[in-house]
Write a protein that holds these residues in place. Structure first.
Motif, PDB file in Angstrom:
ATOM      1  N   PRO A 159      10.923  -8.811  35.837  1.00 33.66           N
ATOM      2  CA  PRO A 159      10.033  -8.632  34.938  1.00 33.66           C
ATOM      3  C   PRO A 159       8.534  -9.873  36.294  1.00 33.66           C
ATOM      4  CG  PRO A 159      11.445  -9.464  33.295  1.00 33.66           C
ATOM      5  CD  PRO A 159      11.837  -9.660  34.782  1.00 33.66           C
ATOM      6  N   PRO A 166       7.393  -4.441  35.668  1.00 30.64           N
ATOM      7  CA  PRO A 166       8.212  -4.620  36.815  1.00 30.64           C
ATOM      8  C   PRO A 166       7.790  -5.359  37.389  1.00 30.64           C
ATOM      9  CG  PRO A 166       8.998  -2.020  36.751  1.00 30.64           C
ATOM     10  CD  PRO A 166       7.228  -3.418  35.713  1.00 30.64           C
ATOM     11  N   TYR A 204      10.267   2.409  31.331  1.00 32.36           N
ATOM     12  CA  TYR A 204      11.358   1.282  31.178  1.00 32.36           C
ATOM     13  C   TYR A 204      11.279   0.672  29.423  1.00 32.36           C
ATOM     14  CZ  TYR A 204       8.979   1.025  35.507  1.00 32.36           C
ATOM     15  OH  TYR A 204       9.184   1.642  36.507  1.00 32.36           O
ATOM     16  N   TRP A 206       4.535  -9.532  31.442  1.00 30.03           N
ATOM     17  CA  TRP A 206       5.403  -8.939  30.004  1.00 30.03           C
ATOM     18  C   TRP A 206       5.511  -7.661  29.852  1.00 30.03           C
ATOM     19  CZ3 TRP A 206       8.008 -10.877  26.752  1.00 30.03           C
ATOM     20  CH2 TRP A 206       8.781 -10.425  24.884  1.00 30.03           C
ATOM     21  N   LYS A 207       4.438  -6.570  31.368  1.00 26.42           N
ATOM     22  CA  LYS A 207       3.694  -5.596  30.819  1.00 26.42           C
ATOM     23  C   LYS A 207       4.421  -4.629  31.685  1.00 26.42           C
ATOM     24  CE  LYS A 207       0.084  -5.865  27.502  1.00 26.42           C
ATOM     25  NZ  LYS A 207      -1.334  -4.758  27.719  1.00 26.42           N
ATOM     26  N   CYS A 240      14.372  -9.102  31.369  1.00 21.83           N
ATOM     27  CA  CYS A 240      14.324  -7.584  32.427  1.00 21.83           C
ATOM     28  C   CYS A 240      13.787  -6.127  32.000  1.00 21.83           C
ATOM     29  CB  CYS A 240      16.056  -7.232  33.083  1.00 21.83           C
ATOM     30  SG  CYS A 240      16.821  -6.648  31.902  1.00 21.83           S
ATOM     31  N   PHE A 241      13.799  -5.484  32.420  1.00 23.95           N
ATOM     32  CA  PHE A 241      13.244  -3.758  32.910  1.00 23.95           C
ATOM     33  C   PHE A 241      13.946  -3.499  33.168  1.00 23.95           C
ATOM     34  CE2 PHE A 241       8.731  -5.839  32.464  1.00 23.95           C
ATOM     35  CZ  PHE A 241       8.354  -5.379  31.730  1.00 23.95           C
ATOM     36  N   LEU A 272      15.017  -7.897  25.511  1.00 27.58           N
ATOM     37  CA  LEU A 272      14.399  -8.787  25.213  1.00 27.58           C
ATOM     38  C   LEU A 272      15.958 -10.009  24.430  1.00 27.58           C
ATOM     39  CD1 LEU A 272      11.755  -7.699  22.516  1.00 27.58           C
ATOM     40  CD2 LEU A 272      11.566  -8.537  24.943  1.00 27.58           C
ATOM     41  N   LYS A 317      12.826  -2.658  27.629  1.00 29.56           N
ATOM     42  CA  LYS A 317      12.638  -3.895  28.072  1.00 29.56           C
ATOM     43  C   LYS A 317      13.399  -4.762  26.847  1.00 29.56           C
ATOM     44  CE  LYS A 317       7.383  -4.312  27.955  1.00 29.56           C
ATOM     45  NZ  LYS A 317       6.368  -5.543  26.372  1.00 29.56           N
ATOM     46  N   LEU A 359      11.532 -11.935  27.648  1.00 27.97           N
ATOM     47  CA  LEU A 359      11.521 -10.624  27.840  1.00 27.97           C
ATOM     48  C   LEU A 359      12.893 -11.421  29.586  1.00 27.97           C
ATOM     49  CD1 LEU A 359      10.622  -7.561  29.048  1.00 27.97           C
ATOM     50  CD2 LEU A 359       9.082  -8.503  29.994  1.00 27.97           C
TER      51      LEU A 359
END
Length: 109
Positions: free
Chosen positions: A75, A81, A43, A78-79, A63-64, A47, A45, A61
């Motif tokens: 999201p 989606p 993915y 943070w890591k 979206c992915f 920002l 990210k 954040l």
């Protein structure tokens, strides 16, 4: 530039114009908005970087984006989606229809 990079650039430009709407900006303490991408294995990210005139700055954040399909994902953390795509950067509007000033839209039930 390949087709994915062109679509990603168009999404970035549309998102920056959506988030930098001067009427919605804080009049007492205006800020500038920029979009940065962090590339991961599966993915990208997206920002949102906000910088105020007083010197304060903030990273959020937004979206992915799936590197294989171009799907835009909300999201979950943070890591990672959330499941189910909300839009796609290859659509006619570059995926901006699933975006708001506050984040990617929820799925409707």
């Amino acid at each position: 530039m390949n087709q994915f990079e062109t679509a990603l650039s168009s999404f970035k430009d549309n998102l920056e114009s959506l988030l930098a709407d001067p009427q919605k900006n804080n009049v007492d303490n205006p800020y500038s908005v920029s979009i940065d991408f962090q590339h991961g294995k599966k993915y990208i990210k997206a920002l949102v970087r906000k910088a105020w005139n007083c010197g304060y700055h903030n990273n959020e954040l937004y979206c992915f984006i799936d590197k294989n399909t171009g799907d835009i994902l909300k999201p979950a953390s943070w890591k990672a989606p959330a499941k189910h795509a909300r839009g796609n950067i290859f659509s006619s509007d570059s995926g901006i229809s699933c975006c708001t000033r506050y984040g990617v839209k929820y799925l409707r039930g």
